[in-house]
Design an enzyme around this catalytic site. Sequence first.
Site, PDB file in Angstrom:
ATOM      1  N   ARG A 110       0.842  -1.195   0.000  1.00 53.48           N
ATOM      2  CA  ARG A 110       0.000   0.000   0.000  1.00 53.48           C
ATOM      3  C   ARG A 110       0.876   1.244   0.000  1.00 53.48           C
ATOM      4  O   ARG A 110       1.781   1.365   0.816  1.00 53.48           O
ATOM      5  CB  ARG A 110      -0.844   0.066   1.282  1.00 53.48           C
ATOM      6  CG  ARG A 110      -1.932  -0.909   1.354  1.00 53.48           C
ATOM      7  CD  ARG A 110      -3.005  -0.494   2.344  1.00 53.48           C
ATOM      8  NE  ARG A 110      -2.551   0.024   3.626  1.00 53.48           N
ATOM      9  CZ  ARG A 110      -3.374   0.466   4.560  1.00 53.48           C
ATOM     10  NH1 ARG A 110      -4.670   0.487   4.357  1.00 53.48           N
ATOM     11  NH2 ARG A 110      -2.921   0.898   5.715  1.00 53.48           N
ATOM     12  N   THR A 114      -1.324   7.490  -0.514  1.00 51.40           N
ATOM     13  CA  THR A 114      -2.649   7.324  -1.152  1.00 51.40           C
ATOM     14  C   THR A 114      -3.422   6.143  -0.575  1.00 51.40           C
ATOM     15  O   THR A 114      -4.627   6.043  -0.787  1.00 51.40           O
ATOM     16  CB  THR A 114      -2.481   7.063  -2.656  1.00 51.40           C
ATOM     17  OG1 THR A 114      -1.810   5.797  -2.815  1.00 51.40           O
ATOM     18  CG2 THR A 114      -1.665   8.155  -3.338  1.00 51.40           C
ATOM     19  N   ASP A 206       0.778  -2.889  12.218  1.00 50.02           N
ATOM     20  CA  ASP A 206       1.193  -3.311  10.874  1.00 50.02           C
ATOM     21  C   ASP A 206       1.544  -4.798  10.906  1.00 50.02           C
ATOM     22  O   ASP A 206       2.552  -5.197  11.503  1.00 50.02           O
ATOM     23  CB  ASP A 206       2.396  -2.474  10.429  1.00 50.02           C
ATOM     24  CG  ASP A 206       2.759  -2.758   8.983  1.00 50.02           C
ATOM     25  OD1 ASP A 206       2.982  -3.945   8.640  1.00 50.02           O
ATOM     26  OD2 ASP A 206       2.806  -1.812   8.183  1.00 50.02           O
ATOM     27  N   ASP A 209       5.040  -5.887   9.494  1.00 53.39           N
ATOM     28  CA  ASP A 209       6.150  -5.527  10.391  1.00 53.39           C
ATOM     29  C   ASP A 209       6.180  -6.429  11.621  1.00 53.39           C
ATOM     30  O   ASP A 209       7.256  -6.806  12.099  1.00 53.39           O
ATOM     31  CB  ASP A 209       6.033  -4.066  10.831  1.00 53.39           C
ATOM     32  CG  ASP A 209       6.470  -3.112   9.731  1.00 53.39           C
ATOM     33  OD1 ASP A 209       7.153  -3.563   8.790  1.00 53.39           O
ATOM     34  OD2 ASP A 209       6.112  -1.918   9.810  1.00 53.39           O
TER      35      ASP A 209
HETATM   36  C1  PRP Z   1      -1.089  -4.677   4.493  1.00 51.74           C
HETATM   37  C2  PRP Z   1      -1.878  -5.941   4.653  1.00 51.74           C
HETATM   38  C3  PRP Z   1      -2.735  -5.947   3.423  1.00 51.74           C
HETATM   39  C4  PRP Z   1      -2.996  -4.481   3.205  1.00 51.74           C
HETATM   40  C5  PRP Z   1      -4.377  -4.191   3.686  1.00 51.74           C
HETATM   41  O1  PRP Z   1      -0.043  -4.863   3.632  1.00 51.74           O
HETATM   42  O2  PRP Z   1      -1.089  -7.089   4.786  1.00 51.74           O
HETATM   43  O3  PRP Z   1      -2.110  -6.512   2.289  1.00 51.74           O
HETATM   44  O4  PRP Z   1      -2.048  -3.764   4.002  1.00 51.74           O
HETATM   45  O5  PRP Z   1      -4.718  -2.880   3.384  1.00 51.74           O
HETATM   46  P1  PRP Z   1      -5.845  -2.494   2.351  1.00 51.74           P
HETATM   47  O6  PRP Z   1      -7.022  -3.382   2.641  1.00 51.74           O
HETATM   48  O7  PRP Z   1      -6.118  -1.060   2.679  1.00 51.74           O
HETATM   49  O8  PRP Z   1      -5.313  -2.665   0.969  1.00 51.74           O
HETATM   50  P2  PRP Z   1       1.045  -3.711   3.301  1.00 51.74           P
HETATM   51  O9  PRP Z   1       0.595  -2.943   2.102  1.00 51.74           O
HETATM   52  O10 PRP Z   1       1.336  -2.939   4.543  1.00 51.74           O
HETATM   53  O11 PRP Z   1       2.293  -4.526   2.816  1.00 51.74           O
HETATM   54  P3  PRP Z   1       3.201  -5.581   3.607  1.00 51.74           P
HETATM   55  O12 PRP Z   1       2.373  -6.828   3.815  1.00 51.74           O
HETATM   56  O13 PRP Z   1       4.308  -5.800   2.651  1.00 51.74           O
HETATM   57  O14 PRP Z   1       3.652  -4.982   4.910  1.00 51.74           O
HETATM   58  N1  URA Z   2      -2.326  -3.097   7.081  1.00 53.33           N
HETATM   59  C1  URA Z   2      -1.925  -3.494   8.308  1.00 53.33           C
HETATM   60  O1  URA Z   2      -0.946  -4.261   8.440  1.00 53.33           O
HETATM   61  N2  URA Z   2      -2.602  -3.052   9.376  1.00 53.33           N
HETATM   62  C2  URA Z   2      -3.664  -2.231   9.267  1.00 53.33           C
HETATM   63  O2  URA Z   2      -4.262  -1.877  10.292  1.00 53.33           O
HETATM   64  C3  URA Z   2      -4.065  -1.830   7.987  1.00 53.33           C
HETATM   65  C4  URA Z   2      -3.382  -2.283   6.908  1.00 53.33           C
END
Ligand code: PRP
Ligand code: URA
Length: 215
Positions: A110, A114, A206, A209
């Site tokens: 994400r 945005t 997160d 993380d």
């Molecule tokens: C997080 C999570 C989802 C997304 C959810 O991933 O694991 O994939 O955010 O958010 P959304 O419903 O608003 O799209 P992130 O983009 O943080 O990537 P990561 O798993 O690499 O940390």
């Molecule tokens: N992605 C995450 O990992 N946590 C949130 O709360 C939203 C998006």
Amino acid sequence: MEDLRNLENVEILDHPLIQHKITRLRDKTTGTAEFRQLVNEIAMLMGYEALRDLETTDIDVETPIETCKSPVLAGKKQAVVPILRAGLGMTDGVLRLLPAAKVGHIGLYRDEETHKPHAYYCKLPDPISLRTIIVTDPMLATGGSAIDAINFIKEKGGVKIKFMCIIAAPEGLKALHEAHPDIQIYVGHLDRQLNEDAYICPGLGDAGDRIFGTK
Ligand code: PRP
Ligand code: URA
């Protein structure tokens, strides 16, 4: 917001074992090793429910007493498709149930400004059209990542799709159901809302993380 619990193809799993483990996940003092283990355990418990409609076929089996017909899983091996990164944390839990399943990957992140998803990697088992596909991502926030991932799977021919997330925001659940009313959605817990940074409240922070110990 309408009662999302009654939507067709949406199942919110209120099993006490899942809820207990989600509480441990939410706790900010839960460390990486325990967090990782809990995510896999929850994925396995959710998978048990989500896979209850897998097709079976009867085969002959010889017991020590007699021969009988008994069911085994039918059809092509299932596909587990984690959305990278955080969805990877749920993969082993589902593979404990389906050790012979194939594994695809969809890389999305994400944009922090945005909140829109950006794709960076996609590879699915072939042929995808004949498989039950289990898409995993612990968090369904705005729904953008899940919607894009499922668009991609459908473009590649995927039909029988199940999406499993541990925590959903109402906004994301509604958006995903509206975009893809035909897929089955399994949610460990439906949380209150998104905040201004599109994080789920109360959520768990997160997920990527916390699973990978980054940040
Ligand atoms: C997080 C999570 C989802 C997304 C959810 O991933 O694991 O994939 O955010 O958010 P959304 O419903 O608003 O799209 P992130 O983009 O943080 O990537 P990561 O798993 O690499 O940390
Ligand atoms: N992605 C995450 O990992 N946590 C949130 O709360 C939203 C998006």
